[in-house]
Design an enzyme around this catalytic site. Structure first.
Site, short mmCIF file in Angstrom:
data_model
loop_
_atom_site.label_atom_id
_atom_site.label_comp_id
_atom_site.label_asym_id
_atom_site.label_seq_id
_atom_site.Cartn_x
_atom_site.Cartn_y
_atom_site.Cartn_z
N CYS A 178 51.07 38.65 25.22
CA CYS A 178 50.10 37.56 25.36
C CYS A 178 50.85 36.31 25.80
O CYS A 178 52.07 36.24 25.80
CB CYS A 178 49.43 37.30 24.01
SG CYS A 178 48.62 38.75 23.37
N ARG A 184 50.64 37.44 32.07
CA ARG A 184 51.11 38.13 30.85
C ARG A 184 49.97 38.84 30.14
O ARG A 184 50.19 39.68 29.28
CB ARG A 184 51.74 37.12 29.89
CG ARG A 184 53.02 36.52 30.32
CD ARG A 184 53.48 35.46 29.32
NE ARG A 184 53.79 36.06 28.04
CZ ARG A 184 55.00 36.50 27.72
NH1 ARG A 184 55.98 36.43 28.61
NH2 ARG A 184 55.24 37.03 26.56
N TRP A 196 46.38 39.78 25.72
CA TRP A 196 46.41 41.17 26.16
C TRP A 196 46.20 41.97 24.90
O TRP A 196 47.07 42.01 24.02
CB TRP A 196 47.75 41.51 26.81
CG TRP A 196 47.78 42.88 27.40
CD1 TRP A 196 47.29 43.28 28.62
CD2 TRP A 196 48.28 44.08 26.78
NE1 TRP A 196 47.49 44.62 28.80
CE2 TRP A 196 48.09 45.14 27.69
CE3 TRP A 196 48.88 44.36 25.58
CZ2 TRP A 196 48.46 46.45 27.42
CZ3 TRP A 196 49.27 45.65 25.30
CH2 TRP A 196 49.05 46.68 26.22
N ASN A 198 51.71 36.12 19.50
CA ASN A 198 52.08 37.18 20.43
C ASN A 198 52.93 38.15 19.62
O ASN A 198 53.89 37.75 18.99
CB ASN A 198 52.88 36.60 21.60
CG ASN A 198 53.28 37.68 22.60
OD1 ASN A 198 52.67 38.75 22.63
ND2 ASN A 198 54.29 37.39 23.39
N GLY A 199 52.52 39.42 19.59
CA GLY A 199 53.27 40.40 18.80
C GLY A 199 52.30 41.27 18.02
O GLY A 199 51.10 41.29 18.29
N GLU A 239 59.90 55.23 41.72
CA GLU A 239 59.51 53.81 41.76
C GLU A 239 58.33 53.61 42.68
O GLU A 239 57.38 52.89 42.38
CB GLU A 239 60.70 52.95 42.20
CG GLU A 239 60.40 51.52 42.56
CD GLU A 239 59.84 50.67 41.42
OE1 GLU A 239 59.81 51.17 40.27
OE2 GLU A 239 59.39 49.54 41.69
N LYS A 288 54.71 52.00 41.67
CA LYS A 288 54.08 50.88 42.38
C LYS A 288 52.66 51.21 42.78
O LYS A 288 51.73 50.45 42.54
CB LYS A 288 54.91 50.53 43.63
CG LYS A 288 56.25 49.89 43.38
CD LYS A 288 56.16 48.41 43.10
CE LYS A 288 56.34 47.95 41.68
NZ LYS A 288 57.24 48.51 40.78
N GLU A 332 50.34 51.49 39.65
CA GLU A 332 50.04 50.32 38.82
C GLU A 332 49.22 49.27 39.55
O GLU A 332 48.55 48.46 38.90
CB GLU A 332 51.31 49.71 38.22
CG GLU A 332 52.31 49.18 39.16
CD GLU A 332 53.52 48.58 38.40
OE1 GLU A 332 53.38 48.16 37.23
OE2 GLU A 332 54.60 48.53 39.00
N HIS A 392 58.93 74.32 42.40
CA HIS A 392 58.88 74.79 41.00
C HIS A 392 57.55 74.46 40.36
O HIS A 392 57.48 74.30 39.14
CB HIS A 392 60.05 74.17 40.23
CG HIS A 392 61.39 74.55 40.76
ND1 HIS A 392 61.94 75.80 40.58
CD2 HIS A 392 62.25 73.88 41.56
CE1 HIS A 392 63.11 75.86 41.20
NE2 HIS A 392 63.34 74.71 41.81
N LYS A 448 52.86 41.57 32.36
CA LYS A 448 54.18 41.48 32.98
C LYS A 448 55.30 41.87 32.04
O LYS A 448 56.23 42.54 32.43
CB LYS A 448 54.43 40.07 33.51
CG LYS A 448 55.78 39.90 34.19
CD LYS A 448 55.90 40.78 35.42
CE LYS A 448 57.25 40.63 36.08
NZ LYS A 448 57.42 41.62 37.16
#
Ligand code: AGP
Length: 609
Positions: free
Chosen positions: A2, A27, A73, A99-100, A482, A486, A489, A505, A604
């Site tokens: 947050c 955030r 968040w 935040n937490g 990666e 990208k 997300e 496989h 973020k």
């Protein structure tokens, strides 16, 4: 994840708080709220974006010069207005932003309700407001009431607290979630990270875990967990407000991708000694002797930083001759990692605040390993808790999808490989060869970025796909992972990154004409092997987007679309190959009408576990 902002000073607080929330929106942005304090406490909440809160606040600006604000968040309780911070106590005269995660909130809530407290939200945070209320009713001042309340809490927090009974102070505290104190002229600021307040001051103090601070009209004081006043050094931020803004681009992500040539220059600045074919890493100077003696390196990271670690693994093993393991921090911290005094644990983290990575560092320190960091955020917790490290100097990365930080991480791994290699068996000529080639990287990346319109055209052709593979081998396998991340997300397309050799496989069962594959196939030591994988996919009707080396004309025959990247050393190719995949994901996202800076469900910095 947050965002917290606070202000006390001579100016009206509300505009400063709202501006800070906008800067922290990356955030977390599913609800927000603001508390303004003077003789009374006025709290306003809104679900959705900060603009919703501004609408609710209307045009009048209250006279209050002290307040706190929060953008959320959700961790406990859905993103509703009732669950938005700040949260209040029963009297409505105490407000808390947090935040937490308070892990023992349920038992605290049961205890408080049994003593008659009434809760208005489903959040863990609200328990703090009621605990502080009880302590103040018992005669404690706000500061000691917050201390008393926090002694009951298990979990993590970065908090700011105000009270109408003591309207000229803000009490802040941190354990596991970052909190930064900004020092202005006759005014003080608090924020989850400095980007919220850099427009007002570049002089900041980072609280350490267990510390509290009281912000008043006469100044501030920082206290340790046992209430002793501590002296903290002030850090002058080395980036500007301008850096933290979009610079005229539609999205932070595009701005940050286009900054990559300069970011690579900054990551290498003063660190390449071409004459002696080595890298000069000042942050490792004090541990250079121990580094000469290590016989194993364990990299711990999450997300894109983890994939940068996988790139580093190839580089370090090939050029420094050191055994490397790359571990997901969220797994490492719960395993029984076998570390010795000759093991170095290297944490890679853009924010320097990722909870799992920080926990992995603390676990490694407990076991006596040398801990190192490759971190972007100066003064961040991981940067301060590791024994030594290398800053990226990539500047603030605001876009949720990591781009310039990732490229900088890979660049720093190349520097580290040369540094450690030259401590060991790497020859002067090899070191010079790598250093000379590294100096070309900014211009090579700039050339790829200049060709972004062609990548955009390709991306738009695949924007409607629901699935995609990303394949690569050796140095480009991590880039495939990666690239898939990208696309996932910021476009919400199901994308999977695989080592190309793995296709037969099992995964190749998914291939048909509707399931495209982006293949990283530069003309490197494993090109022919990757070519075989491409033919296996084409034989089953799969579409191919090839990322290959300039001049490789045959790619036009075996691909539906081709993106060219310049020739460079195999070990540096991942730095170039990542750029087209960043652009591909960005243009797919924007062509789907998605804001790539604020993808759904994400934030973020993952400062909760
Ligand atoms: C990458 O695009 C994501 N935003 C995410 O995976 C990120 O890399 C991860 O959360 C690690 O963050 P850090 O580098 O700040 O530790």
């Amino acid at each position: 994840m947050c965002g917290i902002v606070g202000y006390i000073g001579t100016r009206k607080a509300q505009p400063i708080l709202l501006d800070g929330l906008h800067r922290l929106e990356y955030r977390g942005y599913d609800s927000s709220g603001v508390a303004l304090v003077d003789a009374t406490l006025a709290v306003t909440h809104a679900s959705g974006r900060i603009s919703e809160l501004e609408t609710k606040l209307g045009g009048t600006v209250p006279a209050s010069t002290c307040g706190i604000a929060h953008t959320r968040w959700a961790t406990h309780g859905p993103p509703t207005e009732a669950n938005a911070h700040p949260h209040r106590d029963c009297t409505g005269r105490i407000a808390v932003v947090h935040n937490g995660i308070i892990e023992n909130y349920a038992e605290l809530r049961t205890e408080l309700e049994a003593r008659g407290h009434t809760f208005t939200s489903e959040t863990d945070t609200e328990t703090l407001a009621h605990l502080i209320e009880e302590a103040m009713k018992a005669g404690k001042g706000l500061t000691s009431a917050v201390q008393t309340a926090l002694r009951r809490v298990r979990g993590t927090y970065g908090i700011a607290v105000v009270s109408a009974d003591q309207p000229d102070k803000i009490v802040i505290a941190r354990l596991g979630s970052p909190i930064v104190l900004g020092i202005g002229d006759d005014e003080l600021f608090v924020a989850s990270d400095a980007s919220a307040i850099i427009g007002h001051t570049r002089d900041v103090i980072y609280l350490d875990d267990g510390e509290m601070a009281v912000l008043g009209r006469e100044g501030h004081r920082v206290m340790s967990h046992d209430a002793k006043v501590v002296t903290k050094e002030t850090t002058e931020l080395d980036w500007s407000d301008e850096d933290a803004q979009k610079g005229g681009h539609p999205h932070f992500m595009l701005k940050e991708m286009l900054e990559q040539p300069e970011v690579i220059r900054n990551s290498m600045r003063g660190r390449l000694n071409v004459e002696e074919g080595t890298a000069v890493l000042g942050g490792l100077r004090d541990v250079a002797g121990r580094l000469r003696d290590i016989d194993r390196l364990v990299v711990v990271a999450c997300g894109s930083a983890y994939y940068a670690g996988l790139v580093g693994e190839y580089m370090l093993e090939e050029y420094a001759g050191i055994p490397v393991e790359v571990e997901l921090a969220s797994e490492f911290r719960y395993r029984k990692p076998l570390l010795t005094k000759r093991t170095a644990v290297l944490a890679v983290s853009q924010s320097g605040e990722t909870a799992d990575t920080l926990a992995a560092v603390r676990e490694a320190k407990m076991k006596g390993a040398l801990t190192l960091g490759i971190v972007n955020a100066v003064g961040s917790t991981i940067a301060r808790e590791t024994d030594a490290g290398v800053y990226n100097h990539a500047g603030p990365e605001i876009g949720v999808a990591s781009t310039k930080a990732f490229l900088s991480q890979c660049t720093v791994f190349a520097l580290l490989s040369v540094f450690l290699g030259r401590q060991r068996q790497m020859s002067l000529s090899m070191g010079k060869r790598i250093a000379e080639e590294m100096r070309r990287l900014p211009d090579l990346v700039a050339g790829i970025l200049e060709g972004r319109d062609a990548i955009r055209a390709i991306a738009e052709r695949y924007a409607a796909t629901t699935d995609a593979f990303f394949l690569g081998r050796k140095y480009c396998a991590p880039i495939a992972f990666e690239g898939a991340l990208k696309l996932k997300e910021i476009s919400y397309i199901h994308a999977e990154g695989y080592a190309a050799g793995e296709m037969k496989h099992g995964p190749i069962a998914l291939i048909d004409a509707t399931f495209p594959t982006v293949v990283l196939c530069p003309k490197d030591s494993v090109y022919e092997k990757t070519r075989s994988n491409i033919e296996e996919i084409r034989a089953r009707g799969g579409k191919i987007v090839a990322v290959t080396t300039e001049g490789n004309e045959e790619a036009q025959r075996f691909s539906d679309d081709v993106i060219y990247i310049p020739k460079t050393l195999e070990m540096l190719t991942p730095i170039l190959a990542a750029v087209p995949l960043q652009l591909f994901a960005y243009y797919v996202s924007t062509s789907k009408g998605i804001d790539p800076d604020k993808p759904r469900n994400l934030a973020k910095s993952v400062t909760v576990e």
